[in-house]
Design an enzyme around this catalytic site. Structure first.
Site, PDB file in Angstrom:
ATOM      1  N   SER A 258       0.862  -1.178   0.000  1.00 45.59           N
ATOM      2  CA  SER A 258       0.000   0.000   0.000  1.00 45.59           C
ATOM      3  C   SER A 258       0.898   1.228   0.000  1.00 45.59           C
ATOM      4  O   SER A 258       2.102   1.119   0.221  1.00 45.59           O
ATOM      5  CB  SER A 258      -0.849   0.003   1.273  1.00 45.59           C
ATOM      6  OG  SER A 258       0.013   0.139   2.388  1.00 45.59           O
ATOM      7  N   LYS A 259       0.297   2.369  -0.234  1.00 46.53           N
ATOM      8  CA  LYS A 259       1.070   3.610  -0.231  1.00 46.53           C
ATOM      9  C   LYS A 259       1.787   3.747   1.125  1.00 46.53           C
ATOM     10  O   LYS A 259       2.946   4.128   1.189  1.00 46.53           O
ATOM     11  CB  LYS A 259       0.104   4.776  -0.483  1.00 46.53           C
ATOM     12  CG  LYS A 259       0.685   6.151  -0.316  1.00 46.53           C
ATOM     13  CD  LYS A 259       1.083   6.743  -1.646  1.00 46.53           C
ATOM     14  CE  LYS A 259       1.751   8.104  -1.504  1.00 46.53           C
ATOM     15  NZ  LYS A 259       3.184   8.046  -1.202  1.00 46.53           N
ATOM     16  N   ARG A 260       1.046   3.396   2.208  1.00 50.71           N
ATOM     17  CA  ARG A 260       1.615   3.589   3.538  1.00 50.71           C
ATOM     18  C   ARG A 260       2.822   2.708   3.825  1.00 50.71           C
ATOM     19  O   ARG A 260       3.879   3.189   4.207  1.00 50.71           O
ATOM     20  CB  ARG A 260       0.538   3.388   4.599  1.00 50.71           C
ATOM     21  CG  ARG A 260       0.444   4.622   5.450  1.00 50.71           C
ATOM     22  CD  ARG A 260      -0.575   4.568   6.527  1.00 50.71           C
ATOM     23  NE  ARG A 260      -0.136   3.714   7.623  1.00 50.71           N
ATOM     24  CZ  ARG A 260      -0.972   2.993   8.337  1.00 50.71           C
ATOM     25  NH1 ARG A 260      -2.246   2.985   8.050  1.00 50.71           N
ATOM     26  NH2 ARG A 260      -0.530   2.270   9.333  1.00 50.71           N
TER      27      ARG A 260
END
Ligand code: GLU
Length: 488
Positions: A258-260
């Site tokens: 994910s982006k995170r």
């Protein structure tokens, strides 16, 4: 064979998207098929202004060309869903006539109330489906006259897919084999939203059908949408394309990338960031090709042509694949070092020109050539600031350790010796240095170290004599003089 990459312009092209585009491209090239790009831009709320441009630019940067799509057109165009609305309306009407879809007039408050009414520990997520549709305001429960009045009045409504319970929906996925879902688990999907625009599901299958797509190759996150698509194909009496769902890309610390968790691991997610960071397109493409596919041998370095000749869906794995930034760096280093200095210079010239004064393209090529076996990124050349400007400081630690009381004097002597040279070439520069060593009866390091320090500010670096050729006589003499006063 006709395949497509169908991005939604909701953000810059993601590396997962680039991999999907790449696999489609490779399969089309392998089989002499057609590769289509279709922009799925029906979700106005998530639209990002320059995303489409970024997607097309990123594909072109990566060397992925297409045969039909935005900018170039093709016989099944236009290739932006936002301008194909009429066709989706037409198919939605057809589905309603066939009794496979229906109008629904419920407000969002009414749908919330339904959920509140039905929610329980055994049914934590009540849906609009076979179990609840009879309680709602739709063309299945209202009289025909009522429905006509509401429609004529322009009451807000959507069109929903009528999903029959009790059926098994199965298909053969080229990567995952036999896949099946219970229709009970599929809710009555919205096909046309209250703004009159289609949802992804409807527009996607209409276009795949109309554009004669033979193979749908997309990320695993779309697998759960496939039963909805199969129901739609069946309802319309259309044949569904061959499906292939690519394995998830995982973060090095586990879980979907994910982006995170990408940020946490220092992994850029958009292709734009890779471009900005100076990755070579061939490296990113080669790396992504092997993130989920293997050629059946242990070959790693491959050109697009080689990949296309080796590619097949049956060598795409099912299991998620971990993103390995170090492996990507290894590919990058390989591709950087296999390029000519001239090509690399072209690619980094703008950056160098911003950072330093008066650097010509020719000088930059020669600087890159000197440093080639030390570069992991073409842009690393900017770190060798001493190739473009006089050093501003001298490495303190090595000065303390290795700068002697005679170092300044030796620098002056060497400067005088080489100033007289009519031939500014590595051999005479080296022999003058060796003569000085004999004359002064010193170790070679006693003069080489201060010379290198004077020229670069650092205790180590590229070949000394070749660097002196690159810097030129004037600059070398100036730096030797400066250091003889400034250091010590
Ligand atoms: N528009 C979808 C996306 O953004 C396409 C999914 C598919 O390929 O069907 O990825």
């Amino acid at each position: 064979m006709r395949v497509r990459f169908a991005p939604s312009p909701t953000g810059y092209l993601h590396i997962g998207g680039l991999r999907t585009a790449l696999y489609n491209f490779l399969l089309a090239r392998k089989h002499g098929g057609v590769f289509v790009i279709r922009i799925e831009d029906t979700d106005q709320t998530r639209f990002v202004e320059d995303a489409e441009q970024d997607i097309l630019d990123s594909l072109s940067w990566a060397g992925i060309t297409y045969d039909e799509g935005p900018l170039i057109g093709g016989k099944f165009g236009p290739y932006q869903q936002s301008v194909r609305s009429e066709r989706y309306q037409e198919v939605a009407s057809q589905l309603i006539k066939l009794g496979k879809a229906y109008f629904a007039f419920d407000t969002s408050e009414e749908i919330d109330a339904l959920k509140q009414r039905k929610i329980s520990s055994s049914n934590p997520n009540p849906r609009y489906d076979f179990a609840t549709r009879a309680e709602m305001q739709n063309s299945l429960t209202l009289s025909e006259a009522d429905v006509s009045t509401r429609l004529a009045r322009g009451d807000a409504h959507v069109v929903r897919l009528l999903v029959q319970p009790g059926a098994e929906i199965s298909f053969v996925d080229a990567v995952r084999g036999h896949v099946s879902f219970e229709s009970d688990a599929v809710d009555d999907q919205i096909l046309i939203k209250s703004d009159g625009l289609p949802t992804y599901h409807l527009a996607n299958i209409v276009d795949d059908h109309d554009m004669q797509i033979s193979h749908v190759i997309r990320g695993e996150e779309w697998l759960s949408s496939t039963p909805k698509h199969i129901i739609l194909y069946d309802a319309l009496g259309w044949t569904a394309p061959q499906m292939a769902h690519l394995p998830l890309i995982l973060s090095p610390t586990g879980g979907k990338l994910s982006k995170r968790n990408a940020d946490k691991n220092g992994i850029p997610v958009s292709v734009f960031e890779y471009r900005k960071k100076g990755y070579e397109p061939e490296a990113l493409v080669n790396f992504l090709a092997l993130l989920g596919w293997n050629p059946g041998n242990d070959q790693e370095i491959m050109s697009l042509d080689e990949m296309a000749s080796l590619f097949s869906l049956d060598r795409v794995g099912q299991a998620g694949v971990q993103f390995d930034l170090q492996k990507l760096a290894w590919f990058n280093e390989h591709y950087v070092r296999s390029k000519t200095p001239e090509v690399l210079a072209e690619s980094v010239y703008v950056k160098i020109d911003e950072l330093f004064d008066d650097v010509s393209m020719d000088y930059l090529s020669r600087a890159i050539s000197l440093m080639l076996d030390r570069l992991s990124f073409a842009t690393d050349i900017a770190n060798a600031t001493y190739l473009f400007a006089d050093p501003k400081a001298y490495d303190e630690k090595s000065v303390q350790k290795r700068w002697k009381t005679n170092s300044s004097q030796l620098l002056i002597s060497y400067a005088n010796d080489i100033e007289a040279l009519s031939d500014w070439a590595t051999d005479p520069l080296e022999s003058r240095l060796k003569e000085l060593v004999e004359r002064e009866n010193i170790g070679i390091g006693e003069i080489m170290f201060p010379v290198r320090l004077a020229l670069t500010g650092l205790p180590s670096g590229p070949d000394l004599y070749q660097m002196m050729i690159l810097l030129g006589k004037e600059s070398v003499l100036r730096r030797l003089q400066t250091a003889s006063h400034a250091v010590g």
